[in-house]
Design a protein around this motif. Structure first.
Motif, PDB file in Angstrom:
ATOM      1  N   PHE A 130       0.610  -1.659  -0.222  1.00  0.00           N
ATOM      2  CA  PHE A 130      -0.002   0.087  -0.249  1.00  0.00           C
ATOM      3  C   PHE A 130       0.831   1.577   0.239  1.00  0.00           C
ATOM      4  CE2 PHE A 130       0.529   1.494   4.174  1.00  0.00           C
ATOM      5  CZ  PHE A 130       0.869   0.304   5.266  1.00  0.00           C
ATOM      6  N   ARG A 147       0.081  13.078 -10.194  1.00  0.00           N
ATOM      7  CA  ARG A 147       1.083  11.773 -10.825  1.00  0.00           C
ATOM      8  C   ARG A 147       1.581  10.780  -9.988  1.00  0.00           C
ATOM      9  NH1 ARG A 147       5.843  10.983 -13.724  1.00  0.00           N
ATOM     10  NH2 ARG A 147       7.922  10.387 -12.749  1.00  0.00           N
ATOM     11  N   ARG A 148       1.661  11.101  -8.935  1.00  0.00           N
ATOM     12  CA  ARG A 148       1.642  10.027  -8.491  1.00  0.00           C
ATOM     13  C   ARG A 148       0.895   8.828  -7.200  1.00  0.00           C
ATOM     14  NH1 ARG A 148       5.332  13.412  -3.319  1.00  0.00           N
ATOM     15  NH2 ARG A 148       7.443  12.657  -3.887  1.00  0.00           N
ATOM     16  N   LEU A 151      -0.093   6.516 -11.145  1.00  0.00           N
ATOM     17  CA  LEU A 151       1.655   5.547 -10.828  1.00  0.00           C
ATOM     18  C   LEU A 151       1.182   4.497  -9.597  1.00  0.00           C
ATOM     19  CD1 LEU A 151       4.290   8.013 -11.146  1.00  0.00           C
ATOM     20  CD2 LEU A 151       3.770   5.896 -12.760  1.00  0.00           C
ATOM     21  N   GLN A 154      -1.616   2.985 -10.991  1.00  0.00           N
ATOM     22  CA  GLN A 154      -1.272   1.644 -12.004  1.00  0.00           C
ATOM     23  C   GLN A 154      -0.358   0.911 -11.425  1.00  0.00           C
ATOM     24  OE1 GLN A 154       1.268   3.600 -15.107  1.00  0.00           O
ATOM     25  NE2 GLN A 154       0.283   5.077 -14.974  1.00  0.00           N
ATOM     26  N   ALA A 155       0.138   0.877 -10.177  1.00  0.00           N
ATOM     27  CA  ALA A 155       1.229  -0.414  -9.341  1.00  0.00           C
ATOM     28  C   ALA A 155      -0.292  -0.945  -8.394  1.00  0.00           C
ATOM     29  CB  ALA A 155       1.703   0.241  -8.547  1.00  0.00           C
ATOM     30  N   ASP A 156      -1.468  -0.590  -8.585  1.00  0.00           N
ATOM     31  CA  ASP A 156      -2.236  -1.781  -7.973  1.00  0.00           C
ATOM     32  C   ASP A 156      -2.110  -1.972  -7.101  1.00  0.00           C
ATOM     33  OD1 ASP A 156      -4.460  -2.974  -8.136  1.00  0.00           O
ATOM     34  OD2 ASP A 156      -3.778  -4.509  -8.445  1.00  0.00           O
ATOM     35  N   LEU A 157      -1.829  -0.579  -6.133  1.00  0.00           N
ATOM     36  CA  LEU A 157      -1.500  -0.260  -4.770  1.00  0.00           C
ATOM     37  C   LEU A 157      -2.095   0.472  -3.651  1.00  0.00           C
ATOM     38  CD1 LEU A 157       1.946   1.588  -4.257  1.00  0.00           C
ATOM     39  CD2 LEU A 157       1.496  -0.935  -4.798  1.00  0.00           C
ATOM     40  N   GLN A 253      -2.571  -7.391 -15.816  1.00  0.00           N
ATOM     41  CA  GLN A 253      -1.757  -6.071 -15.186  1.00  0.00           C
ATOM     42  C   GLN A 253      -3.718  -4.714 -15.010  1.00  0.00           C
ATOM     43  OE1 GLN A 253       0.346  -6.080 -13.584  1.00  0.00           O
ATOM     44  NE2 GLN A 253       1.790  -7.788 -14.031  1.00  0.00           N
ATOM     45  N   THR A 254      -3.149  -3.580 -13.917  1.00  0.00           N
ATOM     46  CA  THR A 254      -3.945  -2.208 -14.531  1.00  0.00           C
ATOM     47  C   THR A 254      -3.524  -1.801 -15.170  1.00  0.00           C
ATOM     48  OG1 THR A 254      -3.065  -2.027 -12.732  1.00  0.00           O
ATOM     49  CG2 THR A 254      -5.601  -2.913 -12.247  1.00  0.00           C
ATOM     50  N   SER A 255      -4.065  -0.551 -15.802  1.00  0.00           N
ATOM     51  CA  SER A 255      -3.371   0.423 -16.636  1.00  0.00           C
ATOM     52  C   SER A 255      -3.631   1.642 -16.173  1.00  0.00           C
ATOM     53  CB  SER A 255      -3.190  -0.060 -18.089  1.00  0.00           C
ATOM     54  OG  SER A 255      -4.986  -0.201 -18.658  1.00  0.00           O
TER      55      SER A 255
END
Lengths: 255, 255
Positions: A130, A147-148, A151, A154-157, A253-255
């Motif tokens: 997380f 931006r964070r 990202l 996208q990292a699926d956190l 993967q999520t995108s």
């Protein structure tokens, strides 16, 4: 000098080491609301509280007093290391021209942060990777926040949002949710924890599709699930929310 | 039934609510090392500890006992919600066919997690946006871990790594560091916190250029700074490490 974290507010979630520092302090420095939570204090303990939002000023006051030989406690809610006073205190030291400040015996005592309490009440949404982000653009540009968020999505956190909203920052959360909805399903579990660990505590499990910015204020922490976070029914009619400890071997993967 | 977090181990960092649950429990379930930290227990309290690494089995045992009417505590170190027992317990409930399990009164009590203690000892490295990632590829594919590391690096988040290394996972940390060095300067501050909050505590401030995987084992938490994380000299000869609360208005984006 000690920078301490009260935890969420309830005495039963405050570390004994923090209670001991508060009891031994001569000067207690902090934001008025948090200093009130830290009391009661003995006669003779000096309370230097203020509603001033300038954390650097409080940090400098604390060093000034400690350099004079006073036993000082700087009060944070939650964990002083997570969007609270510890960074301001070390930054004040970094900028200090007074050599006596560098001789001050400084300790930082951790506490339980709001996202941890909200997570515990809701189940285990932070049970896997997380991130913890502040939505406040007071001290960083909004473009960096977006931006964070993108990202992290996208990292699926799983994403815990601090400072999600305030009267002075009314549109930011709506825009952040809009961005996250481009990456995650409307059914993604979302937890709203308001005043967690305090008498007025409210914890609500909702979804990314249903959450409305008006449900959130500056006393709320928002936790947004990953693609794997699940809701299951709870005997009281609510839901348990958790993020499994595993990740599928071949996931889309999520995108 | 309560799932509790001992915090790092030192009694002075354990929440009083957790101590109370442990004192009232009839059955104490957990990994042997953590159960030992939670004691001493009264005669008559039943200890169901094991060295078994299967968290799901412990979770199921706890529900089985609680469904029989026993007062059960499931012991985690740190925060049960952060790479610990809470997710396994809610997952066990999610999979439960025994309807009595769903009637169990379940509470999760948070604790102070290892990264928070390491951060407090080092200064305030988590003072701005950060993420918490497990490097263990036991339950998720390594490709997903690398993907998350790369995106977290691009987001310029401070990164706290749990489970960075073990005898069974010897090469993963080296590969992760290699990846991070492609995004961040060799001077980036890194903190290694080993056995934090326990008698054998060791906290070392180093850099991304200097850290060697051999310095890290399974009892270490690793915190890697962002582009803004700073080290300043400390009166004991070591360093304070902090991440400022602000972000420059026009920063060069990392890539």
């Amino acid at each position: 000098m000690a920078v301490i974290g009260l935890g969420p507010g309830a005495p039963e979630l405050m570390a004994p080491a923090v209670r001991a520092e508060l009891d031994q302090a001569q000067d207690i420095v902090g934001y008025t609301t948090y200093v009130r939570m830290a009391g009661p204090f003995r006669a003779g303990q000096r309370i230097l509280d203020s509603d001033n939002r300038c954390e650097m000023e409080r940090a400098r006051l604390a060093f000034e007093l400690a350099a004079q030989g006073r036993r000082v406690v700087v009060v944070s809610s939650g964990d002083p290391g997570i969007f609270a006073m510890a960074a301001a205190v070390v930054e004040a030291l970094d900028q200090a021209e007074d050599l006596r400040w560098h001789q001050v015996d400084l300790a930082i005592l951790p506490g339980i942060s709001a996202a941890q309490v909200a997570a515990a009440r809701a189940g285990a949404p932070l049970g896997h990777d997380f991130c913890v982000l502040s939505l406040s653009d007071n001290l960083k540009p909004w473009s960096q926040i977006e931006r964070r968020l993108a990202l992290a999505a996208q990292a699926d956190l799983v994403i815990a949002l601090y400072n999600p909203s305030s009267k002075a920052r009314p549109w930011q959360l709506g825009q952040a949710l809009e961005l996250l909805r481009r990456h995650r399903d409307p059914s993604t579990p979302v937890i709203l924890g308001r005043d967690v660990g305090r008498p007025a505590e409210q914890v609500l499990a909702t979804t990314l599709g249903e959450i409305r910015p008006e449900q959130v204020d500056m006393r709320t922490v928002v936790i947004i699930g990953s693609s794997l976070t699940r809701q299951i029914p709870r005997r009281d009619g609510g839901a348990w929310v958790y993020t499994p400890r595993w990740y599928p071997q071949s996931s889309a993967q999520t995108s």
